[in-house]
Design a protein around this motif. Structure first.
Motif, PDB file in Angstrom:
ATOM      1  N   CYS A   1      46.443  25.800  49.240  1.00 25.40           N
ATOM      2  CA  CYS A   1      45.226  26.939  49.403  1.00 25.40           C
ATOM      3  C   CYS A   1      45.333  27.467  50.819  1.00 25.40           C
ATOM      4  O   CYS A   1      44.802  26.765  51.656  1.00 25.40           O
ATOM      5  CB  CYS A   1      44.026  26.379  49.113  1.00 25.40           C
ATOM      6  N   PRO A   2      45.829  28.682  51.095  1.00 24.32           N
ATOM      7  CA  PRO A   2      45.882  29.498  52.450  1.00 24.32           C
ATOM      8  C   PRO A   2      44.667  29.312  53.045  1.00 24.32           C
ATOM      9  O   PRO A   2      43.523  29.631  52.552  1.00 24.32           O
ATOM     10  CB  PRO A   2      46.605  30.667  52.170  1.00 24.32           C
ATOM     11  N   THR A   3      44.439  29.099  54.387  1.00 28.15           N
ATOM     12  CA  THR A   3      43.288  29.188  55.057  1.00 28.15           C
ATOM     13  C   THR A   3      43.378  30.363  56.036  1.00 28.15           C
ATOM     14  O   THR A   3      44.232  31.176  55.964  1.00 28.15           O
ATOM     15  CB  THR A   3      43.130  28.046  56.095  1.00 28.15           C
TER      16      THR A   3
ATOM     17  N   VAL B   1      40.609  25.364  42.420  1.00 29.23           N
ATOM     18  CA  VAL B   1      41.099  24.755  43.749  1.00 29.23           C
ATOM     19  C   VAL B   1      40.690  23.322  43.940  1.00 29.23           C
ATOM     20  O   VAL B   1      41.380  22.414  44.464  1.00 29.23           O
ATOM     21  CB  VAL B   1      40.505  25.648  44.853  1.00 29.23           C
ATOM     22  N   PHE B   2      39.465  22.759  43.350  1.00 29.69           N
ATOM     23  CA  PHE B   2      39.117  21.551  43.412  1.00 29.69           C
ATOM     24  C   PHE B   2      40.065  20.540  42.480  1.00 29.69           C
ATOM     25  O   PHE B   2      40.477  19.376  42.947  1.00 29.69           O
ATOM     26  CB  PHE B   2      37.772  21.330  42.881  1.00 29.69           C
ATOM     27  N   ASN B   3      40.550  21.203  41.695  1.00 30.64           N
ATOM     28  CA  ASN B   3      41.349  20.432  40.606  1.00 30.64           C
ATOM     29  C   ASN B   3      42.794  20.383  40.630  1.00 30.64           C
ATOM     30  O   ASN B   3      43.176  19.192  39.787  1.00 30.64           O
ATOM     31  CB  ASN B   3      40.953  21.087  39.129  1.00 30.64           C
ATOM     32  N   ASP B   4      43.452  21.120  41.237  1.00 28.60           N
ATOM     33  CA  ASP B   4      44.831  21.453  41.408  1.00 28.60           C
ATOM     34  C   ASP B   4      45.319  20.920  42.698  1.00 28.60           C
ATOM     35  O   ASP B   4      44.534  20.519  43.231  1.00 28.60           O
ATOM     36  CB  ASP B   4      45.405  22.527  40.869  1.00 28.60           C
TER      37      ASP B   4
ATOM     38  N   ALA C   1      45.466  34.969  49.673  1.00 27.38           N
ATOM     39  CA  ALA C   1      44.611  34.178  50.207  1.00 27.38           C
ATOM     40  C   ALA C   1      43.040  34.237  49.619  1.00 27.38           C
ATOM     41  O   ALA C   1      42.280  33.491  49.516  1.00 27.38           O
ATOM     42  CB  ALA C   1      44.404  34.214  51.641  1.00 27.38           C
ATOM     43  N   ILE C   2      42.856  35.546  49.499  1.00 28.25           N
ATOM     44  CA  ILE C   2      41.495  35.802  49.051  1.00 28.25           C
ATOM     45  C   ILE C   2      41.355  35.403  47.311  1.00 28.25           C
ATOM     46  O   ILE C   2      40.298  34.706  47.174  1.00 28.25           O
ATOM     47  CB  ILE C   2      41.043  37.467  48.772  1.00 28.25           C
ATOM     48  N   ILE C   3      42.245  35.687  46.692  1.00 24.87           N
ATOM     49  CA  ILE C   3      42.394  35.246  45.234  1.00 24.87           C
ATOM     50  C   ILE C   3      42.169  33.651  45.067  1.00 24.87           C
ATOM     51  O   ILE C   3      41.504  33.145  44.241  1.00 24.87           O
ATOM     52  CB  ILE C   3      43.599  35.824  44.464  1.00 24.87           C
ATOM     53  N   ARG C   4      43.201  33.140  45.825  1.00 23.49           N
ATOM     54  CA  ARG C   4      43.236  31.694  45.922  1.00 23.49           C
ATOM     55  C   ARG C   4      41.882  30.910  46.291  1.00 23.49           C
ATOM     56  O   ARG C   4      41.411  29.716  45.894  1.00 23.49           O
ATOM     57  CB  ARG C   4      44.347  31.123  46.716  1.00 23.49           C
ATOM     58  N   GLN C   5      41.504  31.306  47.480  1.00 28.06           N
ATOM     59  CA  GLN C   5      40.151  30.592  48.056  1.00 28.06           C
ATOM     60  C   GLN C   5      38.882  30.884  47.039  1.00 28.06           C
ATOM     61  O   GLN C   5      38.132  30.113  46.902  1.00 28.06           O
ATOM     62  CB  GLN C   5      40.010  31.219  49.479  1.00 28.06           C
TER      63      GLN C   5
END
Length: 360
Positions: free
Chosen positions: A99-101, A92-95, A82-86
């Motif tokens: 994205c875990p919350t 994150v805007f483009n794909d 979650a840290i890495i993805r956020q």
């Protein structure tokens, strides 16, 4: 968005990435059965002096690590993921990948993660870099690039640096995506109306249908232009005794799914129709009438009145976003094309001539 911000406004965008590195390094140490590196030795040398005395950062990281160490090993990878993805901006805007919350994290981790996020966000207004604080340097670079109008709506002006600050708009809300809380790429300036009235804490990555969606990167776009093609004269709302056009707002540009997100979050079409076109169109026509009389006098027929529309658009209506000229110009282009329409042109020309004939 109507236009994007200069990428060099992100020159001081280091705080969030540093915090992510500290979190992951400490968690990896815990996974290996060791203690996170001691404070302030864990800090990179080039930031150690400015951060070493910030005991809030130290204590909040320590709380997060303590809770992390109490998790079962099977739950820990989800926290790091979650840290890495956020923090993976702007990807994150483009794909379209999930994205875990914060709500996907173990309950015990949520509070220390939120506390750390709130602290880091506050430090953007506390940590000085060069002549200004981190968030002020971002805004000053944007203002120095001659951007004066909010790119999310094109309607409202920005205040100058040194005036009371506009709120920073978390594109990824801090309440859902705490690990992007202090990334300036996630914090583009927005006017108070866009930020507080429309965006608020809306999840820009997930629509009302629960499906993942993409959004514009405020620094790379894509950006869009507005047209009124397809609007219909005499078929809209009645204002002041006049029937206005039925406005058809077109958002033109590549990747229309991102334009749809922009409109859904900031209510672009509704605001343009209700707050500008319906509200201002008759006053724009009144201005044209006064301009025509100054230029040509009163003794002209409807065809002559309409014939001056292209010159008015070219010479009087400003280019760009000052005074909402991008909408005003489109409205007059619609008026011009409608005045030449073989079916309704004569009615439109007579309608416009009436304003000139009775202008004061």
């Amino acid at each position: 968005m109507l236009f994007s911000y200069p990428i060099d406004a992100l020159g001081d965008n280091w705080l969030n990435a540093l915090a992510v590195d500290l979190m992951l390094a400490g968690m990896n140490a815990i996974d290996d059965g060791a203690e996170p590196a001691a404070w302030p030795g864990c800090l990179p040398a080039n930031r150690r002096e400015i951060l070493a005395q910030r005991t809030g950062l130290r204590s909040k990281l320590a709380c997060l690590f303590e809770r992390y160490s109490q998790l079962p090993m099977a739950d820990r990878p989800d926290v790091q993921a979650a840290i890495i993805r956020q923090a993976a901006l702007p990807n994150v805007f483009n794909d379209n990948a999930p994205c875990p919350t914060i709500h996907s994290l173990p309950q015990s981790i949520r509070e220390p993660a939120s506390d750390l996020a709130t602290y880091l966000f506050g430090q953007l207004s506390s940590i000085k870099e060069g002549n200004g604080f981190l968030r002020d340097n971002q805004y000053s670079a944007i203002y120095a690039s001659k951007i004066r109008v909010c790119p999310f709506c094109g309607l409202n002006y920005f205040r100058a640096p040194g005036a009371p600050r506009h709120a920073l708009d978390h594109l990824l809300p801090i309440s859902r995506y705490p690990f992007a809380a202090a990334d300036l790429r996630n914090l583009p300036p927005a006017c108070d109306e866009c930020n507080s009235t429309y965006k608020r804490a809306i999840d820009i990555l997930v629509g009302n249908d629960g499906l993942r969606r993409r959004c514009c990167d405020p620094y790379l776009g894509p950006t869009y232009r507005i047209t009124l093609e397809g609007s219909e004269f005499f078929n809209g709302n009645e204002i002041g005794g006049y029937t206005l056009p039925r406005w058809n707002i077109n958002i033109v540009g590549q990747e229309p799914d991102r334009a749809h997100t922009w409109d859904a979050v900031y209510q672009i079409k509704t605001r343009y129709t209700r707050d500008i076109l319906d509200a201002d169109f008759l006053s724009w026509i009144a201005h044209y009438s006064r301009w025509f009389i100054r230029e040509k006098g009163r003794d002209h027929d409807a065809a002559a009145v309409a014939a001056e529309l292209p010159r008015y658009i070219e010479g009087v209506v400003q280019d760009g976003y000052a005074d909402r000229a991008f909408l005003k110009a489109e409205a007059f282009r619609l008026l011009d094309s409608s005045s030449r329409d073989p079916q309704i042109g004569e009615d439109v020309r007579q309608w416009l001539w009436g304003f000139v004939e009775y202008a004061t």
